[in-house]
Design an enzyme around this catalytic site. Structure first.
Site, short mmCIF file in Angstrom:
data_model
loop_
_atom_site.label_atom_id
_atom_site.label_comp_id
_atom_site.label_asym_id
_atom_site.label_seq_id
_atom_site.Cartn_x
_atom_site.Cartn_y
_atom_site.Cartn_z
N GLY A 104 0.83 -1.20 0.00
CA GLY A 104 0.00 0.00 0.00
C GLY A 104 0.86 1.25 0.00
O GLY A 104 2.02 1.25 -0.46
N SER A 105 0.34 2.32 0.59
CA SER A 105 0.94 3.64 0.41
C SER A 105 2.24 3.87 1.16
O SER A 105 2.89 4.89 0.95
CB SER A 105 -0.07 4.73 0.80
OG SER A 105 -1.14 4.73 -0.12
#
Length: 744
Positions: free
Chosen positions: A315-316
């Site tokens: 993810g981020s």
């Protein structure tokens, strides 16, 4: 008479022949033994030696596993198994019975010491079939020497103990998948031995396992040592001791926070790692599900160390490294504008959407895009600014396409999916490509410390306990320098705004009082069988990768929580923050990392007063607007904290140490920052409770100080009216917000 004589002669002849044959057989046997030295296929000399020589095994001790400060994590300890002798054949004197004679009394007495019901104990003591002895299962095994002594004091007939060595894990659930456990198993020779079954206990089994010794001696027929008999002693070689980089205190912070979140949110899985970015030392590593290394409770839920044996879409948090690559290449323009919301990498590819359903935030700067964790901003950076080939090189530079080589077993590798333009763009924001948590930690060390990437490790050194010789020592290893020192600093400055800026996804979640935190949030989708991703409010891996203090990080903490049980009103970052915040704050405090106060803008340079008289030093400090705190009853200053190169705020305390006898000041109303100055100059160990300003301390004001003493302070938020003296108590630098004009 004449008729009987021939019969007698025949009988005598037969007996003569029989005895003659026996004589010749015995003579042949005697000569054969004399010549061959064997009887019945056995060497008589060896048989005699076996009869008159005894041999005892000297058990080798399995090596102890310690934390970085010498605190025991796993060690061998004597353990005892409870046995009840039921056969009355063991009793030769009725006044001194050696078997159980009163099962009812015996069951009642034992029930107070072992985890078994009295009725079940009685049932075992009265079992049919006339067994010689019985045991009591797990309840009667691994008893401590204290429990053994207490049972022996009962003087229960027929109750005896069998001694064994047991692996002792004094901290219970404590980095269990990293440490592992041991169990009894048969080796290749069919002997039952202690064998490491998981984690370091397994991978270091040969180093931890010693070699048994022996004690041989000559004895008489009854086993007593002969006065002039020869004794041969072969000493045991104990297993090597292992010192880890794990810090017991930090690991306990981690386990406590993980347990609380696990109980409240019941996630599918959780992973947390604490690391020193300057050395690569892993200071803490925990996961849920986990298990107890002694009872094995929970081990059936997962056999893997999730931090190194599982890879998943990050993810981020991956955006940290995409940003670093763009800054290093000189293509990141923080003030340049772009249209957020959606973006098509190619005409035919699916749309890349920002995490708010593709709505975006209109036309914003790339800096704001990082703060808001815009997928569109990252996709555009990869395609239009960095270029696919250059970005792929940075993925290698940051170590995402190879194992870290951490000294733990079964490390897996990540998988970079990088064939199509869309895959290349989505890799930039952590989707489609899978990496391990430990790979993220290794890459983050470059951002946290001058661009130099450190290899993570958990073994500090391995020592031979018999001669204190160092068998193996781990040194800090730089595995690459993907970015420059200046780039690393700029990345941290931007990541700090992710936490401090109102636009940041970490705002009001990962702020820690007194410290600047740089970091990045992550909300990773979970692939489902058959393609696509799971949907729903909680079906994500929520994570945060943060470092502090942001200006010069001493710690990196990574936390990932998969599918917590949260309702629609609860943000998935909440359980992550409930692990990250207390672990980071308590660890920084424990390591005596001074907090930074930011409220006052006017600063002064601290004068150097070392060597001055106390009165002169106080005058010099007061002239600069500082508040001197004198420790000791001497006349001359020998040390000061902070030193002369430290920027100070007006009214801030400077602790000066004299050449006299030291005593404890009244710390009431002190900030944590000031308390830590006192701790540093006095060589104390600090424990804190709460946040804010000191309201209580364990060391009485005026009492004498000794190096290594523990100082415990209770901190509480400041109130406008102090309950202590009725005066207004305002945190240093806090202004009256009602009368302050706020401007942008």
């Amino acid at each position: 008479m004449n008729k009987k004589q021939p019969n007698i002669n025949v009988g005598a002849a037969i007996l003569f022949i029989i005895f003659g044959l026996l004589f010749f057989v015995l003579l042949f046997r005697f000569i054969s033994i004399q010549v061959t030295g064997e009887a019945g296929g056995q060497a008589l000399a060896a048989k005699a030696k076996q009869l008159y020589e005894g041999q005892n095994v000297i058990e080798a001790k399995r090596g102890t596993i310690y934390d970085r400060n010498g605190e025991v994590i796993a060690e061998d300890a004597s353990a005892y198994t409870l046995v009840a002798v039921l056969s009355d054949k063991m009793t030769t004197d009725e006044e001194h019975p050696r078997h159980v004679v009163d099962p009812e009394k015996t069951a009642k007495e034992l029930a107070a010491f072992i985890d078994m019901e009295e009725s079940e104990i009685y049932k075992r003591l009265t079992v049919g079939g006339n067994p010689f002895q019985v045991e009591f299962g797990n309840a009667g095994r691994n008893l401590s020497i204290q429990t053994k002594k207490e049972i022996e004091d009962l003087k229960l007939p027929g109750i005896i103990f069998q001694q064994d060595t047991n692996r002792f894990y004094p901290n219970g659930v404590f980095a269990s998948h990293l440490i592992g456990y041991v169990d009894k198993a048969k080796n290749k020779d069919g002997k039952v031995v202690t064998q490491g079954m998981m984690g370091l206990e397994k991978s270091l089994n040969e180093l931890l396992t010693g070699t048994n010794g022996s004690f041989a001696y000559e004895s008489d027929l009854w086993g007593y040592l002969l006065p002039n008999g020869e004794e041969v002693i072969k000493p045991a070689q104990n297993g090597n001791d292992v010192y880890l980089t794990i810090d017991k205190k930090i690991q306990i912070f981690l386990e406590d926070a993980m347990s609380k979140v696990d109980e409240e949110y019941n996630p599918e899985q959780m992973i947390a790692i604490v690391a020193d970015p300057k050395t690569g030392d892993i200071l803490g590593m925990s996961q849920r599900p986990t298990f107890h290394p002694k009872t094995k409770e929970g081990i059936d839920q997962t056999w893997r160390n999730l931090a190194i044996e599982d890879s998943f879409e990050p993810g981020s948090t991956m955006k940290i490294f995409t940003l670093a690559a763009a800054i290093e290449e000189g293509v990141f323009q923080p003030n340049a504008q772009f249209e957020s919301g959606t973006y098509k990498v190619t005409e035919k590819s699916p749309v890349v959407r920002d995490h708010n359903g593709g709505k975006g935030w209109g036309t914003i700067s790339y800096l704001e895009g990082i703060q808001r964790s815009s997928n569109v901003a990252i996709a555009k950076m990869v395609k239009e600014q960095l270029g696919y080939e250059t970005f792929r090189e940075y993925l290698t530079e940051f170590g995402f396409d190879r194992p870290t080589g951490i000294d733990l077993p079964n490390e897996t590798n990540g998988k970079i999916v990088y064939d199509w333009p869309l895959e290349k763009a989505t890799t930039g924001f952590g989707q489609g490509t899978a990496i391990t948590p430990i790979q993220q930690i290794q890459a983050a060390t470059a951002v946290a410390h001058d661009g130099k990437m450190k290899k993570p490790h958990v073994i500090k050194e391995i020592v031979n306990p018999d001669n204190e010789e160092i068998v193996q020592k781990t040194e800090t290893e730089i595995t690459g320098q993907p970015i420059s020192k200046d780039t690393a600093k700029e990345v941290r400055d931007i990541l700090e705004t992710v936490v401090s800026s109102e636009n940041g996804t970490g705002f009001n979640r990962y702020n820690i009082e007194g410290y600047e935190v740089a970091g990045k949030t992550g909300t990773a989708q979970i692939p489902k069988n058959g393609g696509g991703y799971l949907t729903g409010h909680s079906n994500y891996v929520f994570s945060f990768l943060g470092m502090a203090p942001a200006d010069d990080p001493e710690l990196i903490v990574y936390v990932a929580v998969q599918q917590p049980d949260i309702d629609a009103s609860t943000n998935g970052a909440q359980p992550v923050a409930e692990i990250f915040n207390p672990v980071m704050k308590n660890s920084l405090s424990y390591l005596n990392i001074e907090p930074t106060d930011y409220a006052k803008l006017q600063v002064n340079e601290t004068p150097n007063v070392s060597g001055m008289s106390v009165e002169t030093a106080k005058q010099k400090l007061e002239e600069k607007g500082l508040k001197p705190i004198v420790i000791g009853d001497g006349k001359k200053v020998v040390e000061q904290v902070p030193g002369d190169t430290f920027n100070m705020m007006e009214g801030e305390r400077v602790v000066i140490k004299t050449d006299g006898k030291l005593s404890v000041p009244d710390l009431t109303g002190w900030s944590l920052r000031d308390v830590m100055k006192f701790v540093k100059i006095s060589n104390l160990k600090l424990n804190t409770v709460g946040n804010g300003y000191v309201v209580e301390q364990n060391l009485s004001p005026g009492s004498n100080l000794s190096d290594g003493d523990y100082l415990i302070v209770d901190l509480q938020p400041a109130h406008r009216e102090s309950e202590l003296d009725g005066e207004e108590l305002t945190p240093e630098g806090e202004e009256d917000k009602e009368n302050k004009e706020v401007t942008d």
